[in-house]
Design an enzyme around this catalytic site. Structure first.
Site, PDB file in Angstrom:
ATOM      1  N   HIS A  50      47.319 -81.582  43.595  1.00  0.00           N
ATOM      2  CA  HIS A  50      45.576 -81.662  43.525  1.00  0.00           C
ATOM      3  C   HIS A  50      45.279 -79.638  44.217  1.00  0.00           C
ATOM      4  O   HIS A  50      46.011 -79.061  43.702  1.00  0.00           O
ATOM      5  CB  HIS A  50      45.467 -81.797  44.997  1.00  0.00           C
ATOM      6  CG  HIS A  50      45.484 -83.566  45.588  1.00  0.00           C
ATOM      7  ND1 HIS A  50      44.377 -84.162  46.830  1.00  0.00           N
ATOM      8  CD2 HIS A  50      46.190 -84.570  44.447  1.00  0.00           C
ATOM      9  CE1 HIS A  50      44.752 -84.957  46.633  1.00  0.00           C
ATOM     10  NE2 HIS A  50      46.205 -86.268  45.609  1.00  0.00           N
ATOM     11  N   GLU A  52      43.565 -77.975  45.269  1.00  0.00           N
ATOM     12  CA  GLU A  52      43.998 -76.905  46.627  1.00  0.00           C
ATOM     13  C   GLU A  52      44.914 -76.552  46.718  1.00  0.00           C
ATOM     14  O   GLU A  52      45.033 -75.815  46.790  1.00  0.00           O
ATOM     15  CB  GLU A  52      42.846 -77.862  47.499  1.00  0.00           C
ATOM     16  CG  GLU A  52      41.832 -78.366  47.107  1.00  0.00           C
ATOM     17  CD  GLU A  52      41.485 -79.378  46.730  1.00  0.00           C
ATOM     18  OE1 GLU A  52      40.490 -80.789  47.457  1.00  0.00           O
ATOM     19  OE2 GLU A  52      42.232 -80.240  46.300  1.00  0.00           O
ATOM     20  N   CYS A  80      40.620 -83.941  50.614  1.00  0.00           N
ATOM     21  CA  CYS A  80      41.372 -84.606  50.969  1.00  0.00           C
ATOM     22  C   CYS A  80      42.096 -84.550  52.594  1.00  0.00           C
ATOM     23  O   CYS A  80      42.521 -83.164  52.610  1.00  0.00           O
ATOM     24  CB  CYS A  80      42.065 -85.508  49.998  1.00  0.00           C
ATOM     25  SG  CYS A  80      43.683 -84.855  50.054  1.00  0.00           S
ATOM     26  N   CYS A  83      44.794 -82.034  51.435  1.00  0.00           N
ATOM     27  CA  CYS A  83      44.157 -80.561  51.170  1.00  0.00           C
ATOM     28  C   CYS A  83      43.994 -80.242  52.498  1.00  0.00           C
ATOM     29  O   CYS A  83      43.976 -78.740  53.120  1.00  0.00           O
ATOM     30  CB  CYS A  83      43.198 -80.983  50.758  1.00  0.00           C
ATOM     31  SG  CYS A  83      44.256 -81.231  48.369  1.00  0.00           S
TER      32      CYS A  83
END
Length: 147
Positions: A50, A52, A80, A83
């Site tokens: 991801h 992040e 999410c 993260c």
């Protein structure tokens, strides 16, 4: 002051061009960008890539520390659960996001981070709506449905 959310959206556009979910992230310390990233789940065929997570990984490497206490994370979509866990564990001071995620958001939308008792760190959270971030995601998923 730079609009770091706009830079995160530029990262999201890079992801879009690579047929990745268009999410971008930028980490700032002392008003300087120390890392930037975008989603690479499809590129790397791995669920943890991801934006992040990648931005945090790069920032830790640059600072030679897992402590990102004095850093701010700018991200095009509300983080999410995975993260958010990384944000808490790296002690990021503040998270600014451009779009809420009612399905997977783990800061204010689906999961309300401030309501979880007993965490060792609670980052400041700021929702600063940028329609461009939402539109980018809507366009991406619409193109997927039309294929």
């Amino acid at each position: 002051m730079k609009d770091y959310l706009e830079i995160a959206i530029l990262e999201a556009k890079k992801a879009y061009q690579k047929d990745e979910v268009p999410i971008g992230a930028v980490i700032v310390k002392d008003n300087k960008i120390i890392s930037r990233a975008h989603n690479k789940k499809e590129t790397n065929n791995c669920s943890i890539y991801h934006a992040e997570i990648e931005a945090i990984r790069k920032a830790c490497k640059k600072l030679d520390s897992w402590h990102l206490d004095d850093c701010e994370l700018y991200v095009s979509l509300e983080p999410c659960l995975m993260c958010t866990g990384a944000i808490i564990n790296s002690r990021i001071k503040k998270v600014i996001f451009a779009a809420k995620d009612p399905k997977g958001g783990a800061m204010v939308s689906n999961i309300k981070l401030k309501e979880i008792k007993g965490l060792n760190h609670y980052p400041e959270m700021v929702y600063e709506e940028k329609e461009e971030a939402s539109n980018l995601l809507k366009s991406f998923f619409a193109s997927k449905r039309n294929k």
